[in-house]
Enzyme design. Structure first.
Site, PDB file in Angstrom:
ATOM      1  CB  CYS A 224      -1.014   0.284   1.173  1.00 31.91           C
ATOM      2  SG  CYS A 224      -2.091  -1.843   1.321  1.00 31.91           S
ATOM      3  CB  ALA A 225       3.987   1.685  -2.085  1.00 28.74           C
ATOM      4  N   GLY A 228       5.442   6.693  -1.918  1.00 28.39           N
ATOM      5  CA  GLY A 228       6.701   5.477  -1.416  1.00 28.39           C
ATOM      6  C   GLY A 228       7.238   6.502  -0.153  1.00 28.39           C
ATOM      7  N   GLY A 229       6.646   7.105   0.695  1.00 28.92           N
ATOM      8  CA  GLY A 229       6.947   7.522   1.704  1.00 28.92           C
ATOM      9  C   GLY A 229       8.354   6.400   2.593  1.00 28.92           C
ATOM     10  CE  LYS A 230       4.180   4.487   7.346  1.00 24.51           C
ATOM     11  NZ  LYS A 230       4.005   5.746   6.515  1.00 24.51           N
ATOM     12  CG  ASP A 248      -1.441   2.550  -4.122  1.00 29.27           C
ATOM     13  OD1 ASP A 248      -1.250   2.822  -1.987  1.00 29.27           O
ATOM     14  OD2 ASP A 248      -2.416   2.889  -4.359  1.00 29.27           O
ATOM     15  CG  ASP A 293       1.513   2.451   5.833  1.00 29.62           C
ATOM     16  OD1 ASP A 293       0.666   2.831   6.924  1.00 29.62           O
ATOM     17  OD2 ASP A 293       1.569   3.252   5.225  1.00 29.62           O
ATOM     18  CB  CYS A 346      -0.975   7.175  10.812  1.00 29.32           C
ATOM     19  SG  CYS A 346      -2.776   7.803   9.521  1.00 29.32           S
TER      20      CYS A 346
END
Length: 410
Positions: A224-225, A228-230, A248, A293, A346
């Site tokens: 679930c990119a 792309g932060g993670k 994604d 995520d 989150c």
């Protein structure tokens, strides 16, 4: 502090777009600040802060304002900040004493904390005694946190480099790649950002990639990119060695990931759109590590996205929980036996977090997994965003479903 008509008008215009045209606050502020190149850093800071704070306290402001006129609402917000109003005609009809009296009479927590009644009830039921303090914390302005790109620099070197440009930072305990700005400011124009030396990423969010225990050379799927932060953090932890499949369901989000990877000097991220269950099935038992995520309510990040609470409904939270459950039932098949999976949100709601993991482990497909540990990060305890991170291992003994591989018998 002196008010200026053009910057106040900028705030009013932004608020109108957010609440009357149902647009997202961060995008509205970005467009508003671009609309007038003559605004300096102080003007831009005033507009951004005023819009975010009005959004944060929208229900309370409406409760004590003499009317729903946008200038009256701004004037009420300004008085609640302890400031004085100039004698503009737009503020005619606002009596500071009446505003104060109305404010003093409010007893309801949902109004004082400026949230919908249904959300206050849901939070109190699920978090109990911790709910009120969590609300207090989530109603505070978020700090700006950087993640050092260790492929290009060290935390100490970046800290010194930013200090030379007048940007003071400090190192928070327990987050080895994080720097926190001592004072809020726009860092995206700084040369160090353009050189890919850091990303802006909350400290709690930085715990997610670290939980995967990646090693250089591994094959990793970030299912679930998004932007792309993670995945970028994972690439740094892997020393840019191996392969990361950034996936994604919305392919357009992955374009941003490609641009960010280029800036950060990352070459191991491969974007891949999820085109239904066939994409998942083709990747069966192919990953050493799997990151989920998942989409969530976002209630853990109200500090930085205060408009979320006005866009959510009980129905939208129920819908996102179903999506989480579907992802947990389908995506883990991509993980090799013995591999590690991290499920993260989150959100601070147990119904999106530990209750989802318990439901998964009790299901037929979840029997192949064991929970190693989970971490519930509340904003009141960390000082950063609220997060949930569950680390699971796929059992070595797990085998493909017989129905998928065994020939039919008569």
């Amino acid at each position: 502090m002196k008010l200026h008509t053009n910057t106040v008008h900028g705030v009013i215009t932004a608020i109108d777009e957010i609440f009357h045209q149902n647009k997202y606050a961060d995008k509205v502020i970005e467009r508003t600040l671009r609309s007038n190149p003559k605004w300096g850093a102080r003007d831009r800071g005033f507009i951004a802060e005023s819009v975010y704070e009005m959004v944060r306290w929208w229900r309370l402001i409406n409760e004590v304002s003499p009317s729903d006129d946008l200038y009256h609402l701004f004037g009420t917000y300004w008085l609640l900040q302890g400031q004085e109003l100039p004698s503009w005609r737009e503020f005619k009809g606002i009596d500071p004493r009446d505003v104060e009296n109305r404010y003093q009479k409010i007893q309801e927590r949902a109004i004082l904390q400026s949230i919908p009644d249904w959300l206050d009830e849901m939070g109190a039921n699920l978090l109990g005694d911790k709910w009120e303090k969590e609300l207090d914390t989530l109603n505070q302005e978020a700090e700006v946190v950087l993640r050092v790109n260790t492929l290009k620099t060290t935390r100490e070197n970046l800290m010194n480099r930013l200090a030379e440009d007048g940007i003071d930072t400090y190192t928070p305990t327990g987050y080895k790649d994080a720097l926190v700005l001592a004072k809020r400011q726009n860092v995206f124009r700084n040369p160090a950002f353009k050189e890919g030396l850091f990303e802006v990423q909350d400290a709690s969010s930085q715990l997610v990639a670290a939980a995967l225990d990646v090693q250089p050379g591994m094959r990793v799927i970030d299912a679930c990119a998004g932007a792309g932060g993670k995945a970028l953090h994972l690439a740094a932890l892997m020393e840019n060695k191996g392969r990361i499949l950034a996936m994604d369901t919305e392919a357009w989000k992955l374009q941003n990931a490609k641009l960010r990877a280029r800036r950060d000097g990352v070459s191991i991220i491969e974007p891949k759109a999820i085109e239904g269950n066939k994409t998942i099935k083709r990747l069966k038992e192919s990953a050493d590590r799997l990151l989920l995520d998942v989409p969530c309510s976002g209630l853990g990040v109200l500090k930085r996205n205060p408009d979320t609470k006005w866009k959510l409904t009980p129905e939208s939270i129920e819908k996102v929980q179903k999506i989480q459950e579907e992802i947990l039932q389908n995506y883990p098949s991509m993980l090799k036996p013995g591999g590690i999976m991290v499920y993260a949100t989150c959100s601070i709601l147990p119904t999106e977090n530990e209750m989802q993991i318990a439901k998964f482990l009790a299901s037929e497909k979840g029997k192949d997994f064991e929970l190693i540990e989970d971490k519930k990060v509340l904003a009141q305890e960390s000082g950063f965003d609220g997060f949930y991170i569950a680390k699971l291992r796929k059992k070595e003994s797990s085998t493909p479903q017989e129905s998928e591989t065994a020939p039919e018998t008569e």
